[in-house]
Structures are given as structure tokens and as C-alpha cells.
Design a protein around this motif. Sequence first.
Motif, short mmCIF file in Angstrom:
data_model
loop_
_atom_site.label_atom_id
_atom_site.label_comp_id
_atom_site.label_asym_id
_atom_site.label_seq_id
_atom_site.Cartn_x
_atom_site.Cartn_y
_atom_site.Cartn_z
N UNK A 111 2.62 -4.10 8.90
CA UNK A 111 2.92 -3.72 7.52
C UNK A 111 2.95 -4.95 6.62
N UNK A 113 -5.03 -0.78 -4.69
CA UNK A 113 -4.11 -1.13 -3.61
C UNK A 113 -4.59 -2.36 -2.87
N UNK A 170 14.62 12.26 -1.34
CA UNK A 170 13.69 12.90 -0.41
C UNK A 170 14.36 13.02 0.95
N UNK A 171 13.75 13.81 1.79
CA UNK A 171 14.16 13.88 3.19
C UNK A 171 14.28 12.47 3.76
N UNK A 184 7.70 7.76 -8.79
CA UNK A 184 7.40 8.80 -7.79
C UNK A 184 6.19 9.65 -8.19
N UNK A 191 5.45 1.37 -1.55
CA UNK A 191 6.07 1.49 -0.23
C UNK A 191 7.58 1.33 -0.19
N UNK A 230 0.17 8.67 -3.65
CA UNK A 230 -0.08 7.61 -2.67
C UNK A 230 0.26 8.10 -1.27
N UNK A 235 5.09 -1.73 -4.30
CA UNK A 235 5.94 -0.83 -5.09
C UNK A 235 5.74 0.63 -4.69
N UNK A 292 7.72 15.33 2.71
CA UNK A 292 7.74 13.87 2.74
C UNK A 292 7.55 13.31 1.33
N UNK A 293 7.67 14.17 0.33
CA UNK A 293 7.51 13.70 -1.04
C UNK A 293 6.07 13.38 -1.38
N UNK A 337 0.41 -5.81 3.51
CA UNK A 337 0.79 -6.22 2.14
C UNK A 337 0.17 -7.56 1.81
N UNK A 391 -3.43 -7.80 0.51
CA UNK A 391 -3.68 -7.61 -0.92
C UNK A 391 -3.15 -8.83 -1.66
N UNK A 450 0.81 -2.03 -4.11
CA UNK A 450 0.97 -1.58 -2.73
C UNK A 450 2.45 -1.62 -2.33
#
Lengths: 537, 344
Positions: free
Chosen positions: B49, A82, B201-202, A123, A93, A129, A91, A144-145, B53, B56, A89
Motif C-alpha cells: 500500500x 490517481x 460506514x460499516x 465521500x 484511502x 473510488x 485522500x 462498504x460505502x 501511494x 504516484x 490517492x
Amino acid sequence: MALPKVGEMTDDILKKQNVLPKKSWMEVKTTFEPGTYCYGEKAAPGEILDLPNPRDWDPAQDDWKLLPNWKETIQKGFQTRLERFRSLKLFMDICVRCGACADKCHFYIGTGDPKNMPVLRGELMRSVYRKENTVGGKLLGKLAGAREMTEDVLKEWYKYYYQCTECRRCSVFCPYGIDTAEITIHARELMHEAGVGINQITGPASNSFMTGNHLGLKPHAILNSVESLVEDIKSITGITVNPTFNRKGAEILFITPSADFFADPGIFTMMGYLLLFEHIGLDYTLSTYASEGGNFGLFTSHEMMKRLNSKIYTEAERLKVKWLLGGECGHMWRVVHQYMNTMTGPANFLEKPVSPVTGTKFSFADGTKFVHIAEFTADLIRHNTIKLDKARNDHRKITFHDSCNISRGMGMFEEPRYVINNVANHFFEMPEDTIREKTFCCGSGSGLNTNEYMETRLKGGFARAMAVKEVQEKNNVNLLTAICAIDRAAFPALLNYWNPGVETSGLHELVGNALVMNGEKARTVDLRGDDLAGSET
Amino acid sequence: MKIFSALTVVLILAAAAYVGVEIFGLYAIFGVVIPYFAFFTFAGGFVLKILSWAKSPTPFNITTTAGQQKSLKFIKNAPLENPSGVVGVAGRILLEVFFFRSLFRNTKTAMTKDNRPGYQSEKSLWLGGLVFHWSFFYIFIRHLRFFTYPVPGFVSSMETIDRLFQIGLPGLYLTDIFLLLSVTFLFFRRVAIPQIKYMSLLADYFPLFLIAAIGFSGIAMRYFVRTDVMGIKNMTMGLISFKPVIINDTGSLFYIHLFLVSSLFLYFPFSKLMHAGGIFMSPTRNLAGNSRKKRHINPWNYPVKTHSYEEYENDFRDAMRGAGLPLENPGSDVSGHGKQEGKE
Ligand code: SF4
Ligand code: SF4
């Protein structure tokens, strides 16, 4: 293991369309039935490559003989990646699960397994992650998956990240350019750190490391097989070609996948190269040390890719050539295009490539100093520097398969078409949604071309084969041409199953057929020994 | 379950605002503290955020080449699908951001009567997404009339255009309708397409409900529940000029609306909504396909163990000699599998 009949397989594919498990995907346990997974890597290649935990193991057994710290290794490796890769990173998010990519994957089309939808394939990793990197994931878990990395998850990764051919078709359709192939690359890399890989990849990679090529051909074996091609050329055309090996001071080092030296039908493409080079009097050499254009390191890890790729520039420097010419291979060119100069360059000891025949400056390859043979030949044709008799491919009704790597990992669409149209009279395109940037994978790319996996490969290649079927029925196509060694290895089986009557060839096999050599004898057969049109009397 | 939870959370949020102001009279909390907190969390979170990113690197040029490369002169390249330089990249990104170029390609795969996969153009997601984002953006700009004095001309004209079709009194905003329709469509396709529902997802339902609720509360304020627009403007002007005033007779609907918007702001940087920033940074879209011409630099490129030519010759010297291959070191017959650090 016997394969199901075509009808059965088709029914099976149709039956599984749009069928979803009742349980949420996280609850569905991964199983390993024969034909649906690749064999685990053996101890020997792992030892040669210094991979962690080399051992003989079987994915279908419960015990994978993992090291006690496998999980920490993956967790740590994940965080490192990451930090090193913005792609990963990002992909992790930004996927919104819009599903635009879902039905774009040939493995999803062929298996109906929801975990083969690129979004769910992503996923599988994003869930881990989230557990480790997001507030929501830490607090809410599954809601939250997010989920913990466990042995079950590892098994799921193994199955589904080796049920992705890194073809990038999904990335063309994703509104944010999320490239599930990139996710797969990282997942495989992480698994390798924990000592989990497939033998079909690690085996050839270790061969390539030691002998210079995937097939493990020792120097004399390469010479012998090229020698026998030289004899075949002589008997078909009456021309003697004189390839040289490891010759210092040649102008050009020619690099091609090793399958072209040895395996049918790649050898016919090799014969085409040899004839072409003879025809234009090219000052070139082959190398036994850098005898592999392909790079199974790409399917292992970035580091392995570099370990294998570095031979090419090293050898070019040792032989003091001016620049590099590369044969027909898909993932080789993905590596050249995306990684090579960054990893093992700059190749300042080479010169900017210029065609010795036409004087064309290949300025688009000024950095890598590596020119693709299709570019090279297209330029020759454009300048009328080679003599061609198109009619000698008249017994072929040709379609062209855009190899995933060449199309979405390099962007070469027109050169091979230009060449085909100049060496053959009968060329037919498959349906629009299945060619160029939307091309479908053969189903065997990224190192999955192994026998035990045939059933899954045939399902993965279903979308491609059915597109071939369209032109087979409409235009009587009997030859599929591709500029990729994995294609040449995979398509014969795929087409034999779904499209009997359609053969597979490389581009330069067609060039070799059409080339009118000085002093050649009248040809009655093509390079594979089949009768030419009008000569079967 | 996920749908229900997402809806519940949104309803709870709305109820919290109502109870907060109506029963507990927490006007200052809901009218000043939370909006400020939400806004600064949003701004800070968004920037952080992006920075995280950006921290990196992009070690390799992995652009998706969705069109012909720029190569030989006589071959036409695709400057936007496979840009060869900055201008093309900018064009590609702008097309993605403003017109959802990649989504425009979308097809639907379904088996045909010949038992083969067939591909049909499927633009509904593209259209729905486009309408949704553009309406949202339009409404956002239109709201500037609450935060500016005097209201800039373009904001007023945007408002006038939006009310062009005088439907009802006060004039109905077209973008309100579009937003609600498109958000409903996005929700509907998420539950109606089994595969999409399966993967959702939620976190996919929540923003849809939240935005729908924001839309409804906004529209209700305009058409159904009398609200004191001047009072609201006083408050919003107070917020923007850092001299907050509290007006407690604007009606609780306004506080609900404001709180839902605050929730969206708060949630944004921690969620998939960050695709709004991420889209600019995607290495498959924002790099030129020129890596064979120009060397892309990997800041952490490290040396690796290779099998050098010397080792190779040592391993295979006899075979090479036998085959008549030139040797670097014909005399020595040392063999071994030594390994050495490769060149960088
Ligand atoms: S298309 Fe992109 S954003 Fe949409 S689900 Fe697939 S990966 Fe996620
Ligand atoms: S890269 Fe290809 S095989 Fe992998 S998920 Fe995407 S479409 Fe499927």
C-alpha cells in the motif's frame, strides 16, 4: 430573483442546523432550486478553450446533453489522476471519518446540508473510488460505502463541488491533512473532461486566454481605465503618475488581477499601487498581454491553470524585466506559491529579486522571482523609505480578512498586518477562530462569485459576516480590508446584506491614502472620494 | 444496521475461533496457519500500500500553510505550522504522529444566543484518540514479553509501570483500562453525534468492535479465565522463531484472542487503518512551504496549448497601435487565431 430578507435567511440558517435527512446520504436525490446552483457553461467559451462537448445547457433540466461516453471519460480520468497525484490517492484511502472537519466548512455552517461537511463532500468521490478501486467496494457495494458512477452522482458532484470554495479550512483541522479542496479540484477537473462546468469559471477563463484577462478587456480598454484612474489621482492628490504598458527593459513587471484596473473597489487599490510606485520612483511596467494575475484555470483544471499562467513568464521574458511584483489577489498567489514555478518555470531569464529602494534581497522568492506587494511594501516601511500619514485613514475603523488562499495556500499573515498598522491607527482583529489559518471564506471564492448563486454565497459567507459583526458592534468597524480581488468583488454584496455600514477595501488603498507624496496638494478626501476625518466641514 | 452488522461480524469471528478449536480441534489452523498468514498479509499489504501511494508522484507543492511563511527578516515565521525546510517538516510530522497536532486545534461550532456561529475548543476527540492510540501502542510493546527471551529490560519496566497502582490481583494494567475506555468513547461519539453517525460506514464500526473484542478477550484471559501463560509463551516463541508448537490446553479464549488479532492484521492493509502509514505521506503536511524559493519538480509536466504573445498581437494589433502600445511587428496586419504548442 429576490433575496430573502436578513431575518428570513437567518431563521432559515438556524432552522437547518443539526437537521439530517432520514435517508442515508446516498439515497438523497440532488435538486437544483434557483439560488442553489451555478449556471452551466455556455458553448462559446468552451469552444475557445477546446473543452469537450461545448454546448448551452441548463443544470436544472433533466437532460444535461452529455456525450454518450461521459462515464468512461470520468472513470478513465479518475484512474489517470490517481496515478498522477499522490494527494488524491491518499485522500481517497485514509479518511477515518472522525468528523473533525465536519463543522469547519462555511458552507456547512451556512446551509446545514450534510453534504457540505468536508468529510461527506469527500465521500461523494470516495464512494465512486471504492467501487472501482477497492476489493471491499467491489464485493460489498453500498455496505462498504461504494457506489457506481451514475448521472445522479454526476449531478450531486456538480452541486456540491461547486458548493466548495477550495478554501482549505478543513485541511487545517484534519489529523492527516486531508485537503477537501484538493478533492474538489480533481472532481471539477473530471467533470470538465466530461464537458460539465460552470459559466462563471469558463467564461472568464476563456477571456483570460484570448485577451489576457478575466474581464475580457482589450488593450485599449485597459489603457483607458488606467488613464481615468490617473486623472482621479491627479484630482485627489495633485500628483501625476505615469504608468507604462508593455515597456521593454523596465526593471519590474507588475502583475495584478484585472479587476483592479476596472472594478470598484479594486480600482482604489490600483490607485494606491500607482501612487506608491511613483513615490519610490519604481522602474516598472504593466502588461496588456499578461493583464491578469488571477487564474480561473485553477478552478477548471491543472492544465487550464498552466495555459493561463504561462503568459506571465512569457511576457516577463519578452519584456526583459528583472523580476516580477504581484498585486493583491488570493488565488493568484495560491497559483504562484503552489504551482507556477513547477508548471511554467524555471524562470532563469529573470534575476533574483532585490528591492531597488532598500536593497533587501527577497531570497524567499529566489525561485519564482515573484514578490508580493505586501512583502515589498512592508520592507519599504521597515526601512523608513516611504512617508506616511496614518491619520489619513482615521475615518476608517479597519478589520482585516485573511483570504483563504493567502493564508492556507501561501502562509502570509504578518506582512499585511504590519502594513495596516503602519498606515492606519484603528485596526481591530476579528475573533481568533475566524482569522489567520482559521479564517473563514467570503463564500464566493473559487469562481462561485456569480449572481444567480447569491443566496448560497450569502449563506456561505455567513460565518465570515458574523465574525465581522462582532468587531462592527464592539469596535465600530466600518471597513474590511482584504488582499484578494475576489474578496473585493464579493464582500460589498455580502457585507451590504449582513453588515450594512461596513465597506470593503484593498490594502494598498489604505497605503495610497496615507502616502505623503512630494509636492502633493492638501488632501481632503481619500482615494474613493470620501471625506477624511476632521475635514468634513 | 451498520452497527449491528459490524458487531455481528466480530461475534462471528470470535465464535468461529471457538468452534474451530473446541469442536473441530483445528488448533494448528487457528494457532499457526492463520496467524502466519495474517502477519504476512499485514506486512506485505502494508508495504504494498505504501509503495502504491509512493508510485504516484507529488506533482505540486500543496502544503497547508497553517502559519506565517518565512519571508522578511523582521517578520517571525512559524517553523512548525509552515516549515521552511526539512527540520521543520520532520517536526511537523512528528507532532502530528505523536501528539495529533491538527486534532488539537479542534473546535466545535454551535450557534450562540446571538444567532451567530460560536467556536469552542473541543479537545475530547483529541484526548480520546491520543489515549486510544498510545494505550494500543503501549499494550503492543508490552506484548513483546511473549515474543522475546529473555524479555528486554524496557519491556519489563513498561509492564511494571503499567501495574503501578496495584489494583486487584493480578495487578490491573492501566493501559487495558485506558484502551477499553477510549474505544468505548470513540464508539459512543460516533453514535451520539448525529452528523458523525450519519457519515459512518460499516468500516468505521468494525475496527472499533474488533479492537474492543481483542481487549476484552485479553483482559478476560488475565483476570477471569484461568489461562496457561507458560503454554502461551511457548506457542508465541514458537511462532516468532518459526518453530511453531501447538499447545491445546491454553484455553479457547486464547485462540479467540489470537484469531481476533489475526483478523485485525488481515484487515488492516485494506482499510482506513492505513492512515497509520498514510499520515507520513500526506503532501499537505510533509512538504516545506518553500516553493517560491526552491522549484518543486513535477515528473509529468507536459506542454500545453497557450495563446502566445504573437497571436495576441495579431489579434489586437490595430487596437494596440491606436493606443500607442509598442508592437513587436508593427508592419504586418495579419490577423488570426492560430494556436501553437506552448513552451514547456
Ligand atoms: S478530519 Fe480528515 S480524517 Fe477526519 S473526517 Fe475529516 S477528512 Fe476524514
Ligand atoms: S475546502 Fe473549504 S469550502 Fe471546501 S470543503 Fe473544505 S472548508 Fe468547505
